[in-house]
Structure formats: structure tokens, C-alpha cells
Design a protein around this motif. Structure first.
Motif, short mmCIF file in Angstrom:
data_model
loop_
_atom_site.label_atom_id
_atom_site.label_comp_id
_atom_site.label_asym_id
_atom_site.label_seq_id
_atom_site.Cartn_x
_atom_site.Cartn_y
_atom_site.Cartn_z
N ALA A 1 0.82 -1.22 0.00
CA ALA A 1 0.00 0.00 0.00
C ALA A 1 0.85 1.26 0.00
N GLU A 2 0.44 2.21 -0.79
CA GLU A 2 1.06 3.53 -0.82
C GLU A 2 0.16 4.50 -0.03
N ILE A 3 0.76 5.23 0.92
CA ILE A 3 -0.01 6.17 1.75
C ILE A 3 0.02 7.54 1.06
N LEU A 4 -1.16 8.09 0.82
CA LEU A 4 -1.27 9.33 0.06
C LEU A 4 -1.45 10.56 0.93
N THR A 5 -1.65 10.39 2.22
CA THR A 5 -1.92 11.54 3.09
C THR A 5 -0.96 11.54 4.27
N VAL B 1 -3.80 -0.88 -2.89
CA VAL B 1 -2.78 -0.22 -3.71
C VAL B 1 -2.46 1.17 -3.13
N ARG B 2 -3.51 1.91 -2.83
CA ARG B 2 -3.35 3.25 -2.26
C ARG B 2 -4.34 3.42 -1.11
N MET B 3 -3.91 4.20 -0.11
CA MET B 3 -4.74 4.37 1.07
C MET B 3 -4.46 5.74 1.69
N GLY B 4 -5.46 6.32 2.33
CA GLY B 4 -5.27 7.60 2.99
C GLY B 4 -6.43 7.92 3.91
N HIS B 5 -6.25 8.97 4.69
CA HIS B 5 -7.33 9.45 5.56
C HIS B 5 -8.46 10.03 4.70
N PRO B 6 -9.66 10.11 5.24
CA PRO B 6 -10.77 10.72 4.49
C PRO B 6 -10.48 12.18 4.14
N ILE B 7 -11.09 12.64 3.07
CA ILE B 7 -10.91 14.03 2.64
C ILE B 7 -11.49 14.96 3.70
N ARG C 1 3.04 4.46 18.15
CA ARG C 1 3.21 3.04 18.48
C ARG C 1 2.21 2.16 17.75
N ASN C 2 1.03 2.71 17.46
CA ASN C 2 -0.02 1.90 16.84
C ASN C 2 -0.12 2.07 15.34
N ALA C 3 0.75 2.88 14.74
CA ALA C 3 0.69 3.12 13.30
C ALA C 3 0.95 1.82 12.53
N LEU C 4 0.07 1.48 11.61
CA LEU C 4 0.24 0.27 10.81
C LEU C 4 1.25 0.47 9.70
N ILE C 5 1.29 1.70 9.17
CA ILE C 5 2.22 2.05 8.08
C ILE C 5 2.75 3.44 8.38
N SER C 6 4.02 3.69 8.02
CA SER C 6 4.58 5.02 8.22
C SER C 6 3.84 6.04 7.37
N PRO C 7 3.77 7.30 7.83
CA PRO C 7 3.09 8.34 7.05
C PRO C 7 3.70 8.53 5.67
N SER C 8 3.04 9.35 4.87
CA SER C 8 3.33 9.45 3.44
C SER C 8 4.74 9.93 3.14
N ASN C 9 5.37 10.68 4.07
CA ASN C 9 6.68 11.24 3.73
C ASN C 9 7.83 10.49 4.38
N GLY C 10 7.63 9.21 4.64
CA GLY C 10 8.77 8.40 5.02
C GLY C 10 8.83 8.06 6.49
N ASP C 11 10.01 7.64 6.89
CA ASP C 11 10.25 7.16 8.25
C ASP C 11 10.24 8.32 9.22
N ILE C 12 9.28 8.34 10.14
CA ILE C 12 9.14 9.47 11.06
C ILE C 12 10.27 9.51 12.08
N ASP C 13 10.99 8.40 12.25
CA ASP C 13 12.10 8.43 13.21
C ASP C 13 13.23 9.32 12.74
N HIS D 1 1.74 15.14 12.35
CA HIS D 1 1.03 13.95 11.87
C HIS D 1 -0.13 13.61 12.80
N ALA D 2 0.09 13.69 14.10
CA ALA D 2 -0.95 13.35 15.07
C ALA D 2 -2.13 14.32 14.98
N LEU D 3 -1.83 15.61 14.90
CA LEU D 3 -2.89 16.61 14.81
C LEU D 3 -3.72 16.42 13.54
N LYS D 4 -3.05 16.15 12.43
CA LYS D 4 -3.77 15.93 11.18
C LYS D 4 -4.60 14.64 11.23
N SER D 5 -4.08 13.62 11.91
CA SER D 5 -4.85 12.37 12.04
C SER D 5 -6.17 12.64 12.75
#
Length: 552
Positions: free
Chosen positions: A219-223, A247-253, A438-450, A460-464
Motif C-alpha cells: 500500500a502507498e499512503i497518500l496523506t 494499492v493506495r490508502m489515505g485518511h478521508p478528505i 506506536r499503533n501506526a500500521l504504516i509510516s506516514p506518506s513522507n517516510g520514516d518518522i524516526d 502527523h498526530a494533529l492531522k490524524s
């Protein structure tokens, strides 16, 4: 006597020149008002009052009915009272707090496509809800997001013209496929559903019709934002051997507050019961533009009252603010102790002594103690219901000293909502960022948050939270919720401002016309936030102001 008669005729003529009739009692009241003015200012005062009266009557009356343009004594008294108040008076009246357990619930009927605002008196609610209430909680979350998605241009069906063509064919639209309709279909499909874990380590996508196992490996994260279990997501993929390959996944608009208000309607969004009509809303908006810049909020999180250095810094802060007019509104978020309250005998006694010490400190500043507004939002380790949300206010047993010495101290629920003129502000204290990481299934769209800077996980948390329209889009095992009060955690329609106290670094994000702010942890570096909902006004446009501050 002749002079009084001439003054009465002159004032009556001034009413008549503006097309207004005036009752005798109102005319007498106007003459009494003008007696208090000097001869040099009486004429100007008369014209200002008449202009205000005319403006109010023309905006609220049917001008074809002349009988409605009669000035009564009551109307005159209201106008004079409003014009006599200063900005501080308007600011005080503009602030209204709403407890999470008293908040009306916005209910959505997906069959009728109707909204209803349910008050606590129109439905029974309990902290000890039954299993059907849990199912209804998730169904309401899903329904509110689904209706907002279906109103987006990307998913809105095009009209069919007389010649059989679809209007605006240049902009293609997509169709949301129900999960139950996937069987036997091939090709890429768009789905909206909640991520659930039915079996250990195996995730399903569930909507109101069915659930289907899904594979997220490609899956590719778009958001931006964290995607966790219990998040509602938009996905694109296809069925392969009974498994939905994402294939692609993201938060609701996201949807702006104004768009949501237009769709839902004023009567179903007025949770504060303060704006009964569009005219009232417009009047409040005018007052906000005129007087809103006088208000500011000083926000501190993790006010550890067992730390002597915290009191030293508070004393410096009170020294700086004590002479301001009007005073700011102080918002103090927990935890109010660096250590959780123990059940031992000394534990409650120590917490009572902490608040007594704070009451004594505020009492050293007479103006702050008498006129200052203080709002206390409990943290996860404060006395109360543990980590369950929403949390009731800190019990009065612990806070009696402040309640008796500071008349405008408000101990509120967590979360808590506030109306500031026409704006809605949400205050919440929870350590949400690390839970989402800790509970993220996939890293956000712009890569490894570490590998990112310290602010990126907070953003990322506020936008979620804003995308999900919820303060806690997490599994119940990590963030338990009172099922029948889940609506108190919703962020739909979006508030004008979301203030989330977390132990991580300070952060500000403006997203979909919503100010999302984390004030940081006060004891770590004694930083806090000054928030002005009305920072500046350009015509009818209002811009807020967020200032990161620190006590040296």
C-alpha cells in the motif's frame, strides 16, 4: 420649563427625521440619558444612539410594517447598555464553556440523510453503556465521515443532460463500492471503511455492509498522519483470491468548518444554544470583529504543582499579566502532579495542599483573584476516572481552596469546549502522539518518522485527529472511551481551534482553516502558548494569532 419643552421637541424631531416613532416612556428615558452628557457631547451622543437604534431595527424588522419601527423604552435601554460597555464586558459575555457530559450529540440518519441535535434531556446516557451502544458509536463515526465524503466533488455523481451525456465530463468522478459488493468483481475499486483486527495480526476493512480481509504490504499512503486500527480510511485496490489488495490508502478528505455548517444547518450545529437565528449569528460576528481582539488565552500544560520551580515561574507570569486590561483567560491543563495520585492516605492530602498553595499564590494578586478567569482541564493522572475519555472535572474535594478564593475558577471536563463569540475552541489533555506512533500500521506518506524533526510526529498526530474527526482514533485497548459519550470527542464540524496538551514539543498547524496547537509540557522548559482567536481583522476576514512563549 420652556427649555425642557424645547429639548423634548428637539429630541422627538431627531427620531422623526430618521423615520422612527418613539413611545413617550422611551423619549423620557432618552432625555435622562442626555442629561448626564455635557452640552458639547449631548448632540453627538443622541445621533450615535439613534443611528444604532435605526440599524438594529432595519436589520431585524420588516420595513413595510411601520408599526414595528416604534422605539420602546426596552429597546432604548438595551442599546444604551451595549454602547456603555467596553471591550472587556463583551469579551466576558463572549466566553461560554460546555462540559463533555452536557454536550448535545449530532446524530446522523444515513437512511433519511438527516441530522438531528440530541440533547442530554432527549436521550438517556450512561457511563455504563451496553454492547449495542458500542456498535452505534462506530456506525455514527462511519456515517458522519461517509456523508462528508459523498459531498466531495471527487465522489459526487454528475448530472445527466437531455442528450444522455454527463455534465462536466472533463472531471471524472469515482464510486464508493460497498464491501458486500466486492464478491465477483474485478479491477480497482474505491472503498471507505474502518480498519479492524478480527484475528491476531490480521486486519480487515469493515463498513456497514460487511468486512473483508486486506493486505497492506504494497500500500502507498497518500496523506499525512498516522493510520491505526479503528481509523476510517479511503482505500483503492482489488480483490485477489478473496483478499483485498490495497494499492493506495489515505485518511478521508477533510471538510472545512464552514462547508460542514452549510450542509448540516444552524439549528443542528448550535451546541452552545447561543445562536437561534442567522441574524443572531451575524450580530455575534459583528461583535467579534469589533471587540474580539481584546481576548487572549494563556495556555499551560502539565502544570506540576508538586514542583517548587513551577510556582516560581507562575509568580513571574502573574507579575507580567496582573496589570493588563482586560486580563487574559488562563487555561491550566494537567497533570497537576508529576506523579500519579496514590490511593494511600497521604495521596489525596498532598493533592489538596497543592491546590491550596496555588490558591494562595493567585490570592497575592488581588486583581487576578477577583477578576481573572482560570480554566482547569484534568490530565490522565489527575483524580478521576483514570485514562477513560471523556473525563469529568477534578472533584471539588481537591479544589475547594481555589473555588473559595478565586470566584472565576472553572474546573471543566476533558475534553472541554468553549465558545468565543462565534468561534468554537476545543481543549483536550492527552498523550496522543506516542500512542499514535506506536499503533501506526504504516509510516506516514513522507517516510520514516524516526528520521524527521521533532515537530513532524506532532503534526502527523494533529492531522490524524482532524482528518478522522475524532480526538482518539485508536483501539479501545489503548484509549478507552465511554461509548455513549463518544460524541464529546468528535471534531465534526471542525472547531475553529483545537488545543491538545501533550508531553511532546510545542507545535502549531493551520489545517483546513482550523488552528491545531500543542502548548508543550510546561515543566520541561517552562514554555507555554498565548492564543488570540482574533489576532487581526481585515474587513470580514479574521486571522488568529499563536505566540510561543517561555519563562526564563
Amino acid at each position: 420649563m420652556n427649555s425642557q419643552y424645547q429639548n423634548r421637541r428637539r429630541v422627538a424631531r431627531a427620531f422623526k427625521m430618521r423615520g422612527l416613532a418613539v413611545q413617550a416612556s422611551a423619549l423620557d428615558a432618552m432625555l435622562n440619558v442626555l442629561k448626564r452628557e455635557s452640552p458639547h457631547t449631548a448632540q453627538e451622543t443622541l445621533h450615535m444612539i439613534l443611528d444604532e437604534i435605526k440599524e438594529r431595527m432595519m436589520s431585524s424588522s420588516n420595513t413595510s410594517q411601520l408599526s414595528q419601527l416604534v422605539v420602546t423604552k426596552r429597546l432604548l435601554s438595551d442599546v444604551v447598555a451595549d454602547m456603555s460597555r467596553d471591550g472587556g464586558d463583551f469579551t466576558d459575555e463572549a466566553v461560554q464553556l460546555l462540559d463533555a457530559f452536557q454536550m448535545p450529540r449530532l446524530a446522523y440518519d444515513s437512511m433519511r440523510k438527516q441530522f438531528t441535535l440530541m440533547t442530554d434531556s432527549s436521550e438517556e446516557r450512561s457511563l455504563f453503556a451496553e454492547a449495542p451502544h458500542k456498535a452505534d458509536m462506530y456506525a455514527q463515526r462511519y456515517g458522519l465521515i461517509q456523508q462528508r465524503i459523498l459531498r466531495q466533488d471527487l465522489f459526487r455523481p454528475r448530472l445527466v443532460t437531455a442528450d444522455g451525456r454527463r455534465s462536466d465530463e472533463s472531471n471524472a468522478t469515482h464510486v464508493l463500492t460497498p464491501v458486500e459488493s466486492l464478491l465477483g468483481q474485478s479491477g480497482l475499486k474505491f472503498l471507505l471503511g474502518m480498519i479492524v483486527q478480527v484475528e491476531e495480526g490480521r486486519y480487515y476493512l469493515e463498513d456497514t455492509t460487511a468486512q473483508v480481509p486486506m493486505d497492506l504490504t504494497g500500500a502507498e499512503i497518500l496523506t499525512d498522519g498516522f493510520i491505526t486500527e479503528n481509523c476510517i480510511v479511503l482505500v483503492e485496490g482489488e480483490m485477489v483470491d478473496g483478499i483485498f489488495q490495497v494499492v493506495r490508502m489515505g485518511h478521508p478528505i477533510i471538510e472545512t468548518r464552514q462547508d460542514a455548517l452549510d450542509a448540516i444547518g444552524l439549528q443542528n450545529t448550535d451546541i452552545f444554544n447561543s445562536m437561534s437565528s442567522l441574524a443572531e449569528q451575524e450580530k455575534m460576528r459583528e461583535q467579534e470583529i469589533r471587540h474580539g481582539q481584546d481576548g487572549e488565552f494563556v495556555i499551560l500544560s502539565d502544570l506540576h504543582l508538586d514542583n517548587p520551580v513551577v510556582f516560581e515561574k507562575l509568580e513571574k507570569m502573574f507579575d507580567a499579566y496582573q496589570d493588563l486590561t482586560p486580563l487574559p483567560i488562563f487555561v491550566f491543563m494537567g497533570n497537576f502532579s508529576s506523579k500519579p495520585l496514590t490511593s494511600a492516605r497521604e495521596g489525596p492530602k498532598m493533592m489538596v495542599s497543592y491546590f491550596e498553595e496555588l490558591a494562595n499564590l493567585i490570592g497575592q494578586y488581588p486583581k487576578l483573584a477577583k477578576e481573572g478567569r482560570f480554566i482547569f482541564v484534568p490530565g490522565p493522572n489527575d483524580p478521576g476516572m483514570g485514562s477513560v475519555l471523556p473525563r469529568p472535572p477534578i472533584p471539588a474535594f481537591f479544589t475547594g481552596a481555589i473555588r473559595s478564593k478565586v470566584p472565576h475558577a472553572n474546573f471543566v471536563s476533558n475534553p472541554c469546549r468553549m465558545r468565543y463569540f462565534s468561534q468554537e475552541i476545543v481543549f483536550c489533555r492527552q498523550d496522543i502522539v506516542n500512542k499514535l506512533r506506536r499503533n501506526a500500521l504504516i509510516s506516514p506518506s513522507n517516510g520514516d518518522i524516526d528520521k524527521e524533526d521533532e515537530q513532524r510526529p506532532v503534526q502527523h498526530a494533529l492531522k490524524s485527529m482532524l482528518d478522522q474527526g475524532h480526538l482518539s482514533p485508536l483501539p479501545q485497548s489503548f484509549s478507552p472511551i465511554c461509548w455513549q459519550y463518544d460524541h464529546a470527542l468528535r471534531l465534526y464540524p471542525l472547531p475553529n481551534a483545537l488545543i491538545v496538551g501533550d508531553r511532546v514539543k510545542q507545535c502549531y498547524e493551520s489545517y483546513a482553516e482550523c488552528d491545531a496547537v500543542n502548548p508543550g509540557s510546561f515543566p520541561s522548559d517552562f514554555s507555554f502558548v498565548v492564543y488570540r482567536p482574533v489576532g487581526e481583522c481585515n474587513g470580514d476576514e479574521i486571522k488568529s494569532d499563536v505566540e510561543f512563549s517561555q519563562i526564563g
